[in-house]
Design an enzyme around this catalytic site. Structure first.
Site, PDB file in Angstrom:
ATOM      1  CG  HIS A  20       3.358 102.524  35.524  1.00 47.65           C
ATOM      2  ND1 HIS A  20       2.318 102.434  36.410  1.00 47.65           N
ATOM      3  CD2 HIS A  20       2.792 102.488  34.293  1.00 47.65           C
ATOM      4  CE1 HIS A  20       1.176 102.325  35.740  1.00 47.65           C
ATOM      5  NE2 HIS A  20       1.436 102.360  34.458  1.00 47.65           N
ATOM      6  CG  ASP A 110       2.461 102.486  39.768  1.00 49.25           C
ATOM      7  OD1 ASP A 110       1.293 102.868  39.546  1.00 49.25           O
ATOM      8  OD2 ASP A 110       3.301 102.293  38.887  1.00 49.25           O
TER       9      ASP A 110
END
Ligand code: UDP
Length: 452
Positions: A20, A110
């Site tokens: 990520h 995110d």
């Protein structure tokens, strides 16, 4: 009246795992290439401690201290811990980082941290959800019933969802079929639909032609911006000077050893093997993989994380010496773009998938969990840049299957077709991020919006 600044400080909040961090750091670099935008990446001390500092002039990092408290090891507990830590500190961070020239206006978060949109909105900031997975995944999750935590209809033929190929059980993300392995993670994944409703922008690390029908369908439901593939510029459009690495690595790559070893191999003769930063293979699977790689009779470069190394037997280590190089972590982009590498044996993490597509490397897909089975389905059946191994009834992929799949890609007729397709996708990936390409236009558009 106070004058409105046409500059903006953007805060970027990745979930702190390698898969990520990489695309979100890379996206930050692209934003900060404009003078009107400053970017600060928010992360936690346990991450920054293990990372080299970014070069100046690039993005800044704000690390949240946690008084040497070790973050919980289990995903589920970690998710909650991270949520509490960021929530406690967010207002202070925004106050500290805002100034009159570059006021904090936007949080790029995110998509898995669904709660972050509320933190942003409470302080009057706009929020952009950043999806580190494919658009196809979002279509699957879009059809999940958050109450029942399951997908609408599922029968023996599989699941038929708009814009997606028929998905069998083995093609679905693991959270759909495997119940209760990671309850909190599963809940968060499904609650991503909140992003579709609340977030001001939805950014996807994908590109229009890669998931054409899927993206068209998603666009009938919500406004999404495709901005990928987000990989260091030198491997695609080369417009960001000296941009060769993502820049924030939790693992130290054995770069010199890998490149030297590859330099001494013939063109297309090596299989590169990696299961990314998180997947843990069972001991039996590890043994079958090791033996399958040996049986295939090709040279192989295998990234085995330090925590997985004890699963390799001494016998294998001594027998394989001539045939392979085993390291704990590779400079993956350099490896994939090395002419000696003929195939990527992969777990099909989304970044690895995009990297292989962008660099034109055919794959053997051996998905493990999360989104990987769905990515593998697209790799083998939709983009046709790889073959997928078949697991036996016990869930383990045996050595013969591993060896024969590698041979199909490296040696047989099928491999030629896969390579041709891989080259086609490489060209299309470059077009998308190059000046005037679909992703480039979307990033430019986003940049205009964040300064207002
Ligand atoms: N990676 C790397 N060296 C390795 C293995 C992986 O640099 O030896 C990088 C890879 O380039 C990718 C990321 O780690 O950007 C892994 O992300 P992915 O989504 O593929 O998998 P995950 O780790 O999230 O399962």
């Amino acid at each position: 009246m106070e004058e409105k600044s046409n500059k903006s400080h953007v805060l970027v909040l990745p979930f702190p795992v390698q898969g990520h961090i990489n695309p979100m750091v890379q996206f930050s670099k692209r934003l900060t290439s404009k003078e009107s935008v400053k970017v600060t990446l928010i992360t936690i001390d346990s991450v920054t401690k293990s990372m080299p500092i970014l070069e100046s002039g690039s993005i800044k990092i704000h690390s949240i201290p946690h008084n040497d408290e070790t973050p919980p090891q289990s995903y589920d507990l970690f998710l909650e811990w991270f949520h509490v830590l960021v929530s406690k500190n967010f207002t202070k961070i925004v106050e500290e980082l805002s100034d009159s020239e570059y006021p904090v206006k936007v949080l790029v978060f995110d998509s898995i941290t669904t709660w972050a949109i509320d933190l942003a909105h409470d302080l009057g900031l706009k929020g952009a959800a950043f999806f580190t997975q494919s658009c196809a995944l979002s279509v699957v999750y879009y059809h999940m019933d958050p109450e029942k935590n399951n997908i609408c209809v599922f029968d023996d033929d599989g699941v038929c969802l708009p814009s997606l190929p028929l998905l069998q059980k083995q093609d679905l993300p693991s959270f759909v079929c495997q119940t209760d392995l990671y309850p909190s993670l599963k809940k968060l994944v499904f609650s991503r639909n909140i992003n579709f409703k609340k977030a001001d922008w939805l950014l996807f690390n994908s590109f229009d032609v890669l998931e054409k029908e899927v993206i068209s369908w998603l666009r009938t439901q919500c406004r999404i911006k495709t901005i990928g593939p987000i990989i260091p510029s030198m491997y695609l459009d080369k417009r960001l000077k000296d941009d060769k690495e993502y820049g924030l690595s939790l693992f130290k790559p054995n770069s010199e050893t890998c490149m030297k070893w590859l330099d001494s191999r013939e063109i297309g003769s090596v299989v590169y093997v990696s299961f990314g930063s998180l997947a843990n293979l069972g001991e039996q699977q590890m043994e079958e993989l090791a033996l399958g790689l040996m049986m295939s009779d090709f040279y192989f470069l295998w990234a085995v994380r330090a925590t997985e190394e004890n699963k390799l037997t001494e016998e294998f280590m001594s027998k394989s010496k001539e045939k392979c190089l085993i390291v704990n972590w590779c400079p993956q982009l350099d490896v994939l773009s090395h002419q000696a590498v003929g195939c990527f044996f992969t777990h099909c993490g989304w970044n690895s998938t995009l990297e292989a597509l962008s660099l034109g490397v055919p794959m053997v897909a051996m998905p493990q969990w999360s989104d990987q089975p769905t990515n593998a389905k697209f790799i083998s059946d939709v983009w046709q840049t790889g073959v997928r191994v078949k697991a036996g009834e016990n869930g383990v992929v045996n050595r013969d299957e591993i060896a024969s799949s590698i041979r199909r890609v490296m040696r047989e007729e099928k491999g030629v077709m896969l390579k041709e397709n891989a080259i086609k996708w490489k060209k299309l990936a470059k077009e998308a991020v190059d000046e005037g390409g679909s992703s480039d236009k979307n990033i430019e558009e986003f940049l205009k919006l964040v300064i207002n």
